[in-house]
Design a protein around this motif. Structure first.
Motif, PDB file in Angstrom:
ATOM      1  N   CYS A  81       0.835  -1.205   0.000  1.00 19.87           N
ATOM      2  CA  CYS A  81       0.000   0.000   0.000  1.00 19.87           C
ATOM      3  C   CYS A  81       0.871   1.255   0.000  1.00 19.87           C
ATOM      4  CB  CYS A  81      -0.904   0.037   1.234  1.00 19.87           C
ATOM      5  SG  CYS A  81      -2.131  -1.282   1.285  1.00 19.87           S
ATOM      6  N   PRO A  82       0.436   2.325  -0.699  1.00 17.41           N
ATOM      7  CA  PRO A  82       1.146   3.606  -0.592  1.00 17.41           C
ATOM      8  C   PRO A  82       1.107   4.132   0.841  1.00 17.41           C
ATOM      9  CG  PRO A  82      -0.422   3.601  -2.427  1.00 17.41           C
ATOM     10  CD  PRO A  82      -0.719   2.393  -1.615  1.00 17.41           C
ATOM     11  N   GLU A  83       1.949   5.104   1.139  1.00 17.64           N
ATOM     12  CA  GLU A  83       1.977   5.687   2.481  1.00 17.64           C
ATOM     13  C   GLU A  83       0.605   6.237   2.852  1.00 17.64           C
ATOM     14  OE1 GLU A  83       4.981   8.650   2.722  1.00 17.64           O
ATOM     15  OE2 GLU A  83       6.616   7.192   2.945  1.00 17.64           O
ATOM     16  N   GLY A  84       0.134   5.879   4.019  1.00 17.82           N
ATOM     17  CA  GLY A  84      -1.150   6.361   4.504  1.00 17.82           C
ATOM     18  C   GLY A  84      -2.337   5.553   4.018  1.00 17.82           C
ATOM     19  N   TYR A  85      -2.106   4.606   3.121  1.00 19.91           N
ATOM     20  CA  TYR A  85      -3.175   3.751   2.612  1.00 19.91           C
ATOM     21  C   TYR A  85      -3.170   2.418   3.360  1.00 19.91           C
ATOM     22  CZ  TYR A  85      -4.400   6.689  -1.408  1.00 19.91           C
ATOM     23  OH  TYR A  85      -4.861   7.715  -2.203  1.00 19.91           O
ATOM     24  N   TYR A  86      -4.279   1.721   3.260  1.00 18.37           N
ATOM     25  CA  TYR A  86      -4.383   0.395   3.846  1.00 18.37           C
ATOM     26  C   TYR A  86      -5.294  -0.457   2.972  1.00 18.37           C
ATOM     27  CZ  TYR A  86      -9.037   1.288   6.057  1.00 18.37           C
ATOM     28  OH  TYR A  86     -10.362   1.548   6.302  1.00 18.37           O
ATOM     29  N   CYS A  87      -5.537  -1.670   3.380  1.00 16.30           N
ATOM     30  CA  CYS A  87      -6.421  -2.563   2.635  1.00 16.30           C
ATOM     31  C   CYS A  87      -7.147  -3.437   3.639  1.00 16.30           C
ATOM     32  CB  CYS A  87      -5.632  -3.412   1.642  1.00 16.30           C
ATOM     33  SG  CYS A  87      -4.372  -4.447   2.423  1.00 16.30           S
ATOM     34  N   SER A  88      -8.052  -4.252   3.149  1.00 17.18           N
ATOM     35  CA  SER A  88      -8.736  -5.221   3.995  1.00 17.18           C
ATOM     36  C   SER A  88      -8.341  -6.625   3.580  1.00 17.18           C
ATOM     37  CB  SER A  88     -10.259  -5.067   3.885  1.00 17.18           C
ATOM     38  OG  SER A  88     -10.690  -3.858   4.472  1.00 17.18           O
ATOM     39  N   VAL A  89      -8.363  -7.526   4.541  1.00 19.19           N
ATOM     40  CA  VAL A  89      -8.181  -8.943   4.250  1.00 19.19           C
ATOM     41  C   VAL A  89      -9.522  -9.634   4.469  1.00 19.19           C
ATOM     42  CG1 VAL A  89      -5.733  -8.979   4.784  1.00 19.19           C
ATOM     43  CG2 VAL A  89      -7.371  -9.369   6.627  1.00 19.19           C
ATOM     44  N   LEU A  90      -9.885 -10.521   3.563  1.00 18.53           N
ATOM     45  CA  LEU A  90     -11.085 -11.325   3.715  1.00 18.53           C
ATOM     46  C   LEU A  90     -10.666 -12.663   4.293  1.00 18.53           C
ATOM     47  CD1 LEU A  90     -11.709  -9.335   1.085  1.00 18.53           C
ATOM     48  CD2 LEU A  90     -13.878 -10.537   1.298  1.00 18.53           C
ATOM     49  N   VAL A  91     -11.290 -13.020   5.402  1.00 22.92           N
ATOM     50  CA  VAL A  91     -10.807 -14.101   6.251  1.00 22.92           C
ATOM     51  C   VAL A  91     -11.870 -15.176   6.404  1.00 22.92           C
ATOM     52  CG1 VAL A  91      -9.959 -14.632   8.569  1.00 22.92           C
ATOM     53  CG2 VAL A  91      -9.320 -12.478   7.479  1.00 22.92           C
ATOM     54  N   VAL A  92     -11.452 -16.430   6.351  1.00 21.67           N
ATOM     55  CA  VAL A  92     -12.334 -17.576   6.543  1.00 21.67           C
ATOM     56  C   VAL A  92     -11.665 -18.541   7.526  1.00 21.67           C
ATOM     57  CG1 VAL A  92     -13.266 -17.322   4.214  1.00 21.67           C
ATOM     58  CG2 VAL A  92     -11.350 -18.889   4.602  1.00 21.67           C
ATOM     59  N   ARG A  93     -12.385 -19.574   7.922  1.00 21.69           N
ATOM     60  CA  ARG A  93     -11.813 -20.592   8.798  1.00 21.69           C
ATOM     61  C   ARG A  93     -10.769 -21.428   8.047  1.00 21.69           C
ATOM     62  NH1 ARG A  93     -17.048 -20.350   9.847  1.00 21.69           N
ATOM     63  NH2 ARG A  93     -17.594 -22.015   8.374  1.00 21.69           N
ATOM     64  N   ILE A  94      -9.741 -21.823   8.751  1.00 21.34           N
ATOM     65  CA  ILE A  94      -8.750 -22.714   8.160  1.00 21.34           C
ATOM     66  C   ILE A  94      -9.413 -24.004   7.696  1.00 21.34           C
ATOM     67  CG2 ILE A  94      -6.762 -24.195   8.713  1.00 21.34           C
ATOM     68  CD1 ILE A  94      -5.632 -21.923  10.366  1.00 21.34           C
ATOM     69  N   SER A  95     -10.406 -24.459   8.431  1.00 25.34           N
ATOM     70  CA  SER A  95     -11.066 -25.725   8.100  1.00 25.34           C
ATOM     71  C   SER A  95     -11.992 -25.618   6.891  1.00 25.34           C
ATOM     72  CB  SER A  95     -11.873 -26.217   9.303  1.00 25.34           C
ATOM     73  OG  SER A  95     -12.869 -25.263   9.673  1.00 25.34           O
ATOM     74  N   ASP A  96     -12.292 -24.378   6.459  1.00 22.74           N
ATOM     75  CA  ASP A  96     -13.148 -24.185   5.280  1.00 22.74           C
ATOM     76  C   ASP A  96     -12.291 -24.408   4.036  1.00 22.74           C
ATOM     77  OD1 ASP A  96     -14.731 -23.106   3.157  1.00 22.74           O
ATOM     78  OD2 ASP A  96     -15.808 -21.849   4.590  1.00 22.74           O
ATOM     79  N   LYS A  97     -12.638 -25.402   3.245  1.00 23.84           N
ATOM     80  CA  LYS A  97     -11.792 -25.812   2.129  1.00 23.84           C
ATOM     81  C   LYS A  97     -12.024 -25.004   0.853  1.00 23.84           C
ATOM     82  CE  LYS A  97     -10.003 -28.925   4.725  1.00 23.84           C
ATOM     83  NZ  LYS A  97      -8.664 -28.642   5.327  1.00 23.84           N
ATOM     84  N   ARG A  98     -12.989 -24.093   0.857  1.00 23.77           N
ATOM     85  CA  ARG A  98     -13.232 -23.301  -0.346  1.00 23.77           C
ATOM     86  C   ARG A  98     -12.040 -22.392  -0.632  1.00 23.77           C
ATOM     87  NH1 ARG A  98     -19.206 -21.223   1.304  1.00 23.77           N
ATOM     88  NH2 ARG A  98     -18.245 -21.421   3.384  1.00 23.77           N
ATOM     89  N   LYS A  99     -11.689 -22.271  -1.924  1.00 26.74           N
ATOM     90  CA  LYS A  99     -10.484 -21.545  -2.320  1.00 26.74           C
ATOM     91  C   LYS A  99     -10.779 -20.225  -3.032  1.00 26.74           C
ATOM     92  CE  LYS A  99      -7.814 -24.950  -0.980  1.00 26.74           C
ATOM     93  NZ  LYS A  99      -6.969 -24.813   0.244  1.00 26.74           N
ATOM     94  N   ASP A 100     -11.986 -20.055  -3.539  1.00 26.90           N
ATOM     95  CA  ASP A 100     -12.320 -18.910  -4.383  1.00 26.90           C
ATOM     96  C   ASP A 100     -13.485 -18.152  -3.765  1.00 26.90           C
ATOM     97  OD1 ASP A 100     -13.575 -17.372  -6.657  1.00 26.90           O
ATOM     98  OD2 ASP A 100     -11.937 -18.302  -7.756  1.00 26.90           O
ATOM     99  N   LEU A 101     -13.437 -16.829  -3.816  1.00 29.35           N
ATOM    100  CA  LEU A 101     -14.539 -16.027  -3.266  1.00 29.35           C
ATOM    101  C   LEU A 101     -15.870 -16.366  -3.924  1.00 29.35           C
ATOM    102  CD1 LEU A 101     -13.250 -12.375  -2.682  1.00 29.35           C
ATOM    103  CD2 LEU A 101     -13.973 -14.052  -0.988  1.00 29.35           C
ATOM    104  N   ARG A 102     -15.840 -16.771  -5.172  1.00 29.87           N
ATOM    105  CA  ARG A 102     -17.095 -17.107  -5.861  1.00 29.87           C
ATOM    106  C   ARG A 102     -17.814 -18.273  -5.184  1.00 29.87           C
ATOM    107  NH1 ARG A 102     -13.538 -15.172  -9.487  1.00 29.87           N
ATOM    108  NH2 ARG A 102     -14.296 -13.656 -11.022  1.00 29.87           N
ATOM    109  N   ASP A 103     -17.083 -19.057  -4.418  1.00 29.30           N
ATOM    110  CA  ASP A 103     -17.691 -20.178  -3.704  1.00 29.30           C
ATOM    111  C   ASP A 103     -18.466 -19.734  -2.466  1.00 29.30           C
ATOM    112  OD1 ASP A 103     -16.512 -21.915  -5.540  1.00 29.30           O
ATOM    113  OD2 ASP A 103     -14.692 -22.124  -4.327  1.00 29.30           O
TER     114      ASP A 103
END
Length: 247
Positions: A81-103
């Motif tokens: 990220c540029p200085e002063g910028y940030y982002c979000s992480v989308l988080v799921v359970r480790i046990s959830d086997k889905r790999k794609d957000l479309r799922d």
């Protein structure tokens, strides 16, 4: 007068935040002796006696911007990220086997607040801008905090949560709250959480006080707060971000 630093104020950072505010107050020359941790931040941000607080980008652009003074934006050194910028992480359970957000098209999103940039607007923008093909609108639970959103996912009350990258780093560093979770996607950078004051206050004087205070923190205190610098991001950059669905 009032002041608060509510956005990253945790058990691990509260003492450093108190020290940071004491140094700002001493340099600026006025303000309450203690940070307000009791008042709803959404009330504090509109207080005509506000000396300093930190808000979220979504409340700023959806109504606060013409009622407050934009002071500056802390830079937390978020990777990618540029200085002063940030982002979000989308988080799921480790046990959830889905790999794609479309799922996750039929899944429930835990969000801290519908008024949150990182917990709601960033997630919806990511879905739209990457042609994922659905929205989480209508399939959310509001938890009140990022930590509570992650706990909801870990318990199975929700399937996915969006959490800002600074909060995620703090929780990884200071707690075991994320041990059973994993990141499945990262949003694009957006302007970070700005320092604000009441309308009419001298933004330059406050910014100088904040920067001087930051320089007077110990290395350990700066590391605790993760603040590298305080930069200036134009209000127009905040206002340019899209507004999310009002689910």
């Amino acid at each position: 007068m009032t002041a608060s630093l509510p956005m990253y104020d945790t058990a691990a950072t509260s003492a450093a935040n108190d020290r940071f505010w004491a140094l700002i107050r001493a340099e600026y020359g006025e303000g309450p002796e203690e940070l307000d941790r009791a008042t709803d931040p959404h009330e504090t941000w509109r207080d005509p006696g506000l000396v300093l607080s930190q808000t979220c980008g979504l409340p700023f652009r959806s109504g606060l911007y013409d009622h407050v003074t934009l002071v500056g934006t802390p830079d937390y050194g978020v990777p990618g990220c540029p200085e002063g910028y940030y982002c979000s992480v989308l988080v799921v359970r480790i046990s959830d086997k889905r790999k794609d957000l479309r799922d996750f098209s039929e899944s429930t999103l835990a969000r801290n607040d519908i008024r949150s940039q990182s917990g709601w607007a960033a997630a919806e923008a990511h879905l739209s801008e990457n042609n994922i093909g659905f929205s989480f609108a209508g399939r959310t639970i509001d938890t009140g905090s990022h930590a509570a959103s992650l706990a909801a996912v870990a318990r199975g009350d929700a399937d996915i949560a969006a959490v800002d990258a600074v909060t995620w780093s703090l929780l990884v560093r200071d707690t075991q709250a994320v041990d059973d979770l994993r990141i499945i996607a990262v949003t694009r950078p957006t302007p970070g959480l700005p320092f604000i004051s009441a309308a009419g206050r001298d933004a330059g004087k406050l910014l100088a006080a904040c920067r001087t205070a930051l320089s007077r923190l110990t290395d350990a205190e700066r590391e605790c707060l993760m603040i590298r610098d305080i930069v200036q991001i134009p209000a127009a950059d905040y206002l340019a971000e899209p507004l999310p669905p009002q689910d």
